[in-house]
Design a protein around this motif. Structure first.
Motif, short mmCIF file in Angstrom:
data_model
loop_
_atom_site.label_atom_id
_atom_site.label_comp_id
_atom_site.label_asym_id
_atom_site.label_seq_id
_atom_site.Cartn_x
_atom_site.Cartn_y
_atom_site.Cartn_z
N PHE A 42 31.13 -26.20 17.50
CA PHE A 42 30.29 -25.17 16.91
C PHE A 42 28.80 -25.50 16.98
N ARG A 43 28.46 -26.79 16.82
CA ARG A 43 27.05 -27.13 16.62
C ARG A 43 26.31 -27.61 17.85
N SER A 44 27.02 -28.14 18.83
CA SER A 44 26.35 -28.70 19.99
C SER A 44 25.65 -27.61 20.81
N PRO A 45 24.69 -28.00 21.67
CA PRO A 45 24.07 -27.02 22.55
C PRO A 45 25.13 -26.27 23.34
N GLY A 46 25.08 -24.96 23.28
CA GLY A 46 26.10 -24.17 23.94
C GLY A 46 27.33 -23.91 23.08
N GLY A 47 27.36 -24.51 21.87
CA GLY A 47 28.47 -24.32 20.96
C GLY A 47 28.51 -22.90 20.43
N LEU A 48 29.60 -22.58 19.73
CA LEU A 48 29.82 -21.21 19.29
C LEU A 48 28.70 -20.69 18.40
N TRP A 49 28.15 -21.55 17.53
CA TRP A 49 27.15 -21.08 16.59
C TRP A 49 25.77 -20.95 17.21
N THR A 50 25.58 -21.46 18.43
CA THR A 50 24.31 -21.23 19.12
C THR A 50 24.31 -19.87 19.79
N ARG A 51 25.51 -19.30 19.96
CA ARG A 51 25.63 -17.99 20.61
C ARG A 51 25.85 -16.86 19.61
N ASN A 52 26.49 -17.18 18.50
CA ASN A 52 26.78 -16.16 17.48
C ASN A 52 26.46 -16.69 16.10
N ARG A 53 25.68 -15.94 15.35
CA ARG A 53 25.39 -16.34 13.98
C ARG A 53 26.68 -16.29 13.16
N PRO A 54 26.98 -17.37 12.40
CA PRO A 54 28.18 -17.34 11.56
C PRO A 54 28.12 -16.19 10.55
N ILE A 55 29.25 -15.57 10.30
CA ILE A 55 29.35 -14.49 9.32
C ILE A 55 29.74 -15.08 7.98
N ASN A 56 28.87 -14.96 6.99
CA ASN A 56 29.11 -15.50 5.66
C ASN A 56 30.26 -14.76 4.98
N PHE A 57 30.97 -15.46 4.11
CA PHE A 57 32.12 -14.87 3.44
C PHE A 57 31.75 -13.63 2.63
N ASP A 58 30.65 -13.70 1.89
CA ASP A 58 30.24 -12.55 1.08
C ASP A 58 29.96 -11.33 1.95
N GLU A 59 29.36 -11.59 3.12
CA GLU A 59 29.08 -10.50 4.06
C GLU A 59 30.38 -9.89 4.57
N PHE A 60 31.35 -10.75 4.86
CA PHE A 60 32.66 -10.28 5.32
C PHE A 60 33.31 -9.38 4.28
N VAL A 61 33.20 -9.77 3.02
CA VAL A 61 33.86 -9.03 1.93
C VAL A 61 33.26 -7.64 1.75
N ILE A 62 31.93 -7.55 1.81
CA ILE A 62 31.29 -6.28 1.46
C ILE A 62 31.04 -5.35 2.64
N SER A 63 31.13 -5.87 3.85
CA SER A 63 30.74 -5.07 5.01
C SER A 63 31.88 -4.85 6.00
N GLN A 64 32.27 -3.61 6.20
CA GLN A 64 33.28 -3.29 7.20
C GLN A 64 32.77 -3.67 8.60
N GLU A 65 31.48 -3.48 8.83
CA GLU A 65 30.91 -3.84 10.12
C GLU A 65 31.04 -5.33 10.38
N ALA A 66 30.80 -6.15 9.35
CA ALA A 66 30.93 -7.60 9.50
C ALA A 66 32.38 -7.99 9.75
N ARG A 67 33.31 -7.32 9.09
CA ARG A 67 34.73 -7.61 9.31
C ARG A 67 35.14 -7.24 10.73
N ASP A 68 34.65 -6.09 11.20
CA ASP A 68 34.96 -5.68 12.57
C ASP A 68 34.42 -6.69 13.58
N GLU A 69 33.19 -7.14 13.37
CA GLU A 69 32.59 -8.10 14.28
C GLU A 69 33.31 -9.44 14.23
N SER A 70 33.71 -9.85 13.04
CA SER A 70 34.44 -11.10 12.90
C SER A 70 35.74 -11.07 13.70
N TRP A 71 36.46 -9.98 13.61
CA TRP A 71 37.72 -9.89 14.35
C TRP A 71 37.49 -9.70 15.85
#
Length: 253
Positions: A40-69
């Motif tokens: 996740f953290r190294s150069p080219g890792g997953l989090w350098t390409r996509n911002r992590p979706i916070n749990f609270d954001e996942f809970v309240i936002s259908q858009e965040a849930r869709d993107e997460s899946w």
């Protein structure tokens, strides 16, 4: 002590394994990179390409849930094709020998179970991405169930039992750590006499506290990681080499 070369480091590791009675491995993303799963953290890792979706954001936002899946389904070929590497198989050998009662892992890829660990002996601090769970009632779902409904309705589905959101059975940023897993990891760290920290940057807390806990309770600490960690200074042995090459000699022992 930092191993001066791979050969002498592996030899010393073998001696420490032979001398130990209770060995607890603790693994991070580095053990799975040779299996094709990016960290996740190294150069080219997953989090350098996509911002992590916070749990609270996942809970309240259908858009965040869709993107997460959408992200999870995009990674499915990678997870599905991954097989246990030399590191996984070496630790499974220790487990079969009776010296390792369980393993603590930050990984979510199910590869320790695939290598031969019983599911109940894999302490998953950050959960498991190979199935889904309702965040309300805890009901488990197969990923195929989620995908079928996602594709049918064009949106992430809710639980069939309580209508709460369904997410991968992983621990997201902002989500509480699993109490039972934390309890078991604490117990394992306090009762082992050799703790192997493998492929972890040791920067994610509270998980990074377990090597320190083991050391403070009298265990020998070995760190196997390509890059330096903040805990190298307290380790009894540090091997900054490829994990597969380092642990390969212990496969099948």
């Amino acid at each position: 002590m930092i191993a001066k070369d791979l050969s002498s480091g592996v030899e010393r590791l073998g001696e420490m394994i032979a001398e130990a009675s209770v060995i607890v491995p603790f693994t991070g993303a580095g053990i799975s990179t040779e299996c094709g799963i990016p960290d996740f953290r190294s150069p080219g890792g997953l989090w350098t390409r996509n911002r992590p979706i916070n749990f609270d954001e996942f809970v309240i936002s259908q858009e965040a849930r869709d993107e997460s899946w959408r992200r999870r389904f995009a990674m499915e070929p990678t997870f599905a094709a991954a097989k246990p590497g030399r590191g996984h198989r070496a630790l499974a050998s220790l487990y079969r020998s009776g010296k390792t009662p369980a393993i603590i892992t930050q990984n979510i890829d199910n590869l320790h179970q695939a290598s031969g660990f019983k599911p109940e002996d894999v302490v998953e601090l950050h959960g498991n991405t190979t199935y889904a769970r309702c965040i309300g009632c805890g009901k488990s779902f197969d990923l195929q169930w989620v995908r079928a409904r996602f594709e049918e309705h064009g949106r992430a589905p809710d639980c069939s039992a309580c209508d709460e959101p369904v997410k991968t059975a992983t621990i997201s940023f902002g989500q509480a750590m699993p109490e039972e897993e934390m309890r078991r990891a604490t117990e394992l760290s306090q009762t082992c006499d050799l703790f192997l920290a493998i492929g972890s940057s040791l920067v994610v807390w509270p998980a990074a506290g377990f090597p320190l806990m083991a050391k403070r309770n009298g265990a020998k600490l070995v760190i196997i990681n390509r890059e330096p960690t903040e805990q190298d200074d307290i380790a009894d042995l540090v091997l900054r080499y490829d994990i597969g090459e380092t642990l390969g000699p212990f496969v099948g022992n």
